[in-house]
Enzyme design. Structure first.
Site, short mmCIF file in Angstrom:
data_model
loop_
_atom_site.label_atom_id
_atom_site.label_comp_id
_atom_site.label_asym_id
_atom_site.label_seq_id
_atom_site.Cartn_x
_atom_site.Cartn_y
_atom_site.Cartn_z
N CYS A 12 0.79 -1.22 0.00
CA CYS A 12 0.00 0.00 0.00
C CYS A 12 0.83 1.28 0.00
O CYS A 12 2.01 1.26 0.30
CB CYS A 12 -0.84 0.10 1.27
SG CYS A 12 -1.75 -1.34 1.65
N GLY A 38 0.36 0.33 -5.21
CA GLY A 38 -0.85 -0.49 -5.16
C GLY A 38 -1.82 -0.05 -6.22
O GLY A 38 -2.12 1.14 -6.32
N ASN A 112 -0.36 1.09 5.94
CA ASN A 112 0.60 0.44 5.04
C ASN A 112 1.43 -0.53 5.87
O ASN A 112 2.02 -0.12 6.87
CB ASN A 112 1.50 1.50 4.39
CG ASN A 112 2.62 0.91 3.54
OD1 ASN A 112 3.66 1.50 3.39
ND2 ASN A 112 2.39 -0.25 2.98
N GLY A 113 1.47 -1.79 5.44
CA GLY A 113 2.23 -2.78 6.18
C GLY A 113 1.36 -3.96 6.53
O GLY A 113 0.21 -4.05 6.09
N CYS A 246 12.42 -1.62 5.46
CA CYS A 246 12.40 -2.61 4.37
C CYS A 246 13.45 -2.25 3.32
O CYS A 246 13.37 -1.20 2.68
CB CYS A 246 11.02 -2.62 3.74
SG CYS A 246 10.93 -3.62 2.25
N TYR A 252 13.75 -1.62 -4.88
CA TYR A 252 12.74 -1.86 -5.90
C TYR A 252 11.44 -1.07 -5.77
O TYR A 252 10.94 -0.53 -6.77
CB TYR A 252 12.44 -3.38 -5.90
CG TYR A 252 11.27 -3.79 -6.72
CD1 TYR A 252 11.26 -3.62 -8.10
CD2 TYR A 252 10.15 -4.35 -6.13
CE1 TYR A 252 10.17 -4.00 -8.86
CE2 TYR A 252 9.05 -4.74 -6.87
CZ TYR A 252 9.07 -4.57 -8.24
OH TYR A 252 8.00 -4.93 -8.98
N SER A 293 12.46 0.02 -12.80
CA SER A 293 13.14 0.04 -11.50
C SER A 293 14.62 -0.31 -11.56
O SER A 293 15.35 -0.05 -10.61
CB SER A 293 12.41 -0.88 -10.52
OG SER A 293 12.27 -2.15 -11.09
N ASP A 355 18.90 -6.40 -13.35
CA ASP A 355 17.55 -6.40 -12.78
C ASP A 355 17.68 -6.23 -11.28
O ASP A 355 18.75 -6.47 -10.71
CB ASP A 355 16.82 -7.71 -13.14
CG ASP A 355 15.30 -7.52 -13.11
OD1 ASP A 355 14.82 -6.46 -12.70
OD2 ASP A 355 14.59 -8.47 -13.51
N ASP A 356 16.59 -5.80 -10.63
CA ASP A 356 16.72 -5.52 -9.19
C ASP A 356 16.50 -6.74 -8.31
O ASP A 356 16.97 -6.78 -7.18
CB ASP A 356 15.75 -4.40 -8.79
CG ASP A 356 14.38 -4.63 -9.36
OD1 ASP A 356 13.74 -5.61 -8.99
OD2 ASP A 356 13.97 -3.83 -10.23
N CYS A 392 8.14 -12.83 3.31
CA CYS A 392 8.01 -11.55 4.01
C CYS A 392 6.67 -11.53 4.71
O CYS A 392 5.65 -11.87 4.12
CB CYS A 392 8.08 -10.39 3.00
SG CYS A 392 7.73 -8.79 3.78
N CYS A 447 15.81 -3.96 7.40
CA CYS A 447 15.25 -5.30 7.49
C CYS A 447 15.88 -6.08 6.33
O CYS A 447 15.85 -5.63 5.18
CB CYS A 447 13.73 -5.29 7.34
SG CYS A 447 13.05 -6.97 7.18
N CYS A 450 14.05 -11.18 4.15
CA CYS A 450 13.80 -12.03 2.98
C CYS A 450 15.11 -12.55 2.38
O CYS A 450 15.11 -13.54 1.67
CB CYS A 450 12.95 -11.30 1.94
SG CYS A 450 13.56 -9.69 1.49
#
Ligand code: SF4
Length: 473
Positions: A12, A38, A112-113, A246, A252, A293, A355-356, A392, A447, A450
């Site tokens: 979001c 989003g 958001n989250g 994050c 990204y 991106s 690529d990211d 995640c 963080c 992932c």
């Protein structure tokens, strides 16, 4: 960005404003700038000090709102939301801001989250008699506020927020004030700006630029801001814990023209590309980036390696959402419709494709094939982040490691699957050091769950699917 075809989606974006006669219209523009966060639903709730009024729908910001509809939600304050459905699934009832009308005072929430203890809190609230209208974990916050035994709304909200675990950047609107809160780890970005006498809050600073607001500061982890006609007041609902923003926001999700805690996203990505070129040596003729991106990282890789940057892939910007289909076959066709190789650039060339990230690997495989079909003699894939091996739980839709190619294959196996001549990932240290945060601790305020499996918060049993449990450190 190719979020919708690569399977890595932000949940979001949120925007809020207090103290402007065109609050709803400015929120519309703010949400427009946050659209990349989003695309499944959007909403605005405004207030004129008398009542809260909501306007929301499924789809893109430009599909949900018209000038005529915005006229219906007048007022001097508003909060808004753009949504990608992860927690709770899709459906108009889950489109935010969630609005709760009550004789004891109405409230609206944009979040958001993702909460990691939503199931536990929901069970507890239901046993006390709460009936939930949505499947969104955000509704838990509203029930906690309403059931809190504290006297004032401020104390009720602070008490409710202190019970939440996980990632939450929140805006709460009442007729009297707008409240702003960020989780104690600061997992998601959230900034405060000023526009004349009006206060604005947004997930990303690119939303300030579009409405003409100036950045004032980032919201601190555990902070609780009260914005009303007297100005803005800072309080806390929790002590800050180790900062864990994050990392994928830098790699990204966020727009290149946004800054997070003073670090510009484009510049950070460029440094990641430069670092990649220091970590690997490739003999090649051209460097190209997967739009949009990865362009910044590709430019960085080119500058560091001395291999010229070329526009080897272009994105068709006018492919509608109608073409986004969930099946694998349609996903792959989606890539072809969205991306085209520039034949004259890649034909007969050894290409470095930057690529990211790689999530499932299907998109990378398709892009490598596109470049080879266009005549590239070699395609070397370099990724400006480490392999994503873990789910995640904080609002990004990678909830099981079964769907992650890096969780189930070695780098060599991944190279084989995507059909590249070589495959290189950026190291964790190379990524963290080059983003440029200087927070104390070895993770510099990131963080990294992932990538490393080290989660910054407790992960509750119901949050983790049974087969994922052994992966969570
Ligand atoms: S696990 Fe990865 S995607 Fe999720 S918040 Fe942490 S860094 Fe971001």
């Amino acid at each position: 960005m190719l979020a919708e075809i690569r399977g890595l989606n932000e949940e979001c974006g949120i925007f809020g404003i207090w103290g402007h006669t065109n609050a709803a219209q400015l929120t519309y523009y703010g949400l427009h700038a946050l659209q990349h966060r989003g695309q499944e639903g959007a909403g605005i709730v405004s207030t004129d000090g008398e009542a809260l009024r909501a306007l929301k729908g499924e789809g893109m910001v430009s599909e949900v709102f018209t000038p005529e509809k915005l006229e219906q939600i007048t007022g001097t304050a508003a909060i808004g939301h753009v949504r990608y459905a992860t927690a709770g699934g899709s459906g108009i009832e889950n489109v935010q801001p969630l609005l709760f009308n009550s004789t004891t005072g109405s409230l609206a929430i944009s979040h958001n989250g993702n909460l990691v203890n939503a199931t536990q809190l929901k069970g507890h609230l239901e046993r006390q008699g709460s009936i939930f209208q949505t499947t969104s974990d955000t509704e838990v916050l509203a029930h906690l506020i309403k059931r809190s035994g504290y006297e004032s709304f401020e104390e009720k909200a602070k008490n409710a927020l202190s019970l939440l675990k996980g990632a939450f950047a929140c805006l709460i609107l009442t007729e009297e004030a707008m409240f702003v809160a960020l989780d104690p780890n600061g997992l998601r970005p959230l900034s405060v700006g000023k526009m004349g006498d009006a206060w604005v809050v947004a997930s990303e600073t690119c939303a300030f630029d579009i409405v003409g607001a100036e950045l004032v500061h980032s919201v601190e982890p555990g902070e609780f801001l009260i914005v009303n006609d007297d100005g803005m007041r800072k309080e806390r609902f929790a002590y800050p814990e180790e900062r864990s923003i994050c990392t994928m926001e830098y790699v990204y999700f966020s727009r290149p023209d946004s800054d997070i805690d003073g670090i510009n996203i484009h510049s950070a990505r460029k440094r990641l590309g430069k670092q990649l070129a220091k970590e690997v040596h490739i003999e090649a003729d051209v460097v190209t980036g997967v739009p949009d991106s990865s362009i910044s990282a590709a430019i960085g890789f080119s500058e560091q390696s001395g291999i010229p940057y070329e526009l080897g892939l272009i994105k068709n910007r006018y492919v509608g959402r109608t073409f986004i289909q969930p099946s694998q076959e349609m996903r792959e066709r989606g890539v072809k419709m969205k991306l085209s190789p520039v034949r004259q650039v890649v034909k007969g060339k050894r290409v470095v494709m930057v690529d990211d990230s790689i999530v499932r690997g299907t998109t990378s495989r398709r892009i490598v094939a596109l470049l080879k079909e266009a005549g590239a003699t070699e395609v070397h894939v370099v990724i400006s982040s480490p392999p994503i091996k873990n789910p995640c739980f904080y609002g990004i839709d990678i909830s099981t490691s079964g769907e992650l190619i890096a969780a189930n294959n070695t780098v060599e196996e991944m190279r084989e699957i995507i059909g590249a001549d070589s495959l290189t990932f950026l190291s964790v240290d190379g990524m963290v050091q080059n983003i440029g945060r200087t927070d104390p601790g070895s993770k510099c305020g990131h963080c990294l769950a992932c990538f490393t499996g080290e989660y910054p918060t407790n992960i509750y049993p119901d949050t983790v699917l049974p087969h994922e449990k052994e992966k969570v450190k």
